[in-house]
Design an enzyme around this catalytic site. Structure first.
Site, short mmCIF file in Angstrom:
data_model
loop_
_atom_site.label_atom_id
_atom_site.label_comp_id
_atom_site.label_asym_id
_atom_site.label_seq_id
_atom_site.Cartn_x
_atom_site.Cartn_y
_atom_site.Cartn_z
CB SER A 40 24.03 43.84 68.46
OG SER A 40 25.20 44.47 69.21
CE1 TYR A 92 25.66 46.03 64.51
CE2 TYR A 92 26.01 46.59 66.64
CZ TYR A 92 25.82 45.72 65.59
OH TYR A 92 25.86 44.31 65.78
#
Length: 283
Positions: free
Chosen positions: A169, A182
């Site tokens: 990501s 995250y």
């Protein structure tokens, strides 16, 4: 969080997977850096989102598929039209990685490609984040992938060919406000991809990190907060699947989706102070 049991066997309702596979050299090339039809791929997180779309793209390209996900019903729905083997399992459970590896190799003889798509998120201030949610995100987004790669990798190295594709990501490249854990998990995955790539030089096994920005999937609904930024807008999951396919065909080590996202990461690397000032000012 609902947990499916560790894999005890393939789904009886999913289509069959051939038990003989052409030598991976015809699939990934002698250096494991090109992909084409004829190999066997394991896709995790395949019950929805990026994983499901990647599975469909690989099936269109002639790959034989083994699909893993935690939601058995949704996984069946993805696997059936692709003639794929569905293996529902929660890979955060101890030993699930080894059981899945054994099952895949028992049913396919060898594995040419792993695409690790499983992941989840959480949005909000870190100080308000439940402890259990921290463990869950690190477990799903990082540890489960590390354990699965550890279980599968010796077989690829022994075959002298293969490729591991990790879905990272942009949050792991630059850090994102409200997504501290995250971001940390995805940053660790990126460092793992780099380190593993160096380690696997001259083994015939390649490592690709695909780095998407916001993607239009149920991810945001499941993390508990919608995507509210006016820009950049989420891209379709098909863009990520196309990037995976292109990376396989051309042996790419790293791909941003969309491509312009590499520039914020480069600015952060070259001028971290400037990047932090811009990020604080413009979010």
């Amino acid at each position: 969080m609902s947990h499916a049991p560790p894999p005890a066997g393939p789904s009886k309702r999913a289509g069959p997977v051939a038990t003989t596979v052409p030598h991976a050299g015809s699939v990934l090339g002698s250096a494991g850096n090109r992909a084409g039809p004829g190999g066997t791929a394991l896709v995790t997180g395949a019950s929805s989102g990026i994983g499901a779309v990647v599975a469909r793209r690989l099936a269109e390209g002639g790959w034989r598929l083994v699909l893993n996900g935690r939601d058995a019903t949704r996984l069946e729905q993805v696997a059936a039209p692709l003639d794929a083997l569905a293996v529902p399992a929660d890979l955060t459970r101890p030993g699930a990685d080894r059981l899945l590896t054994e099952l895949v190799l028992d049913h396919t003889d060898r594995l040419d490609l792993l695409v690790a798509c499983a992941g989840l998120g959480w949005a909000g201030d870190f100080t308000g984040m439940p402890h259990a949610r921290i463990d869950e995100i690190v477990g799903v987004d990082l540890l489960a992938t590390l354990h699965l790669v550890r279980a599968l990798l010796p077989h690829m190295v022994a075959a002298g060919s293969g490729r591991i594709v990790l879905i990272g990501s942009v949050a792991g490249s630059v850090g994102v406000r409200g997504e501290a854990v995250y971001s940390a998990a995805k940053a660790a995955l990126a460092a793992f991809a780099d380190a593993l790539r160096y380690e696997l030089r001259r083994t015939g096994v390649g490592v690709t990190l695909v780095i998407p920005g916001a993607v239009d999937t149920p991810f945001f609904e499941r993390r508990g907060a919608p995507y509210t930024r006016a820009w950049p807008r989420p891209v379709p999951a098909e863009r990520v699947a196309d990037a995976v396919w292109d990376a396989l065909r051309h042996g790419k080590d790293e791909v941003y989706v969309p491509g312009w996202l590499r520039y914020p990461a480069q600015v952060r690397g070259v001028a971290p102070g400037l990047y932090r000032w811009l990020a604080a000012r413009f979010g």
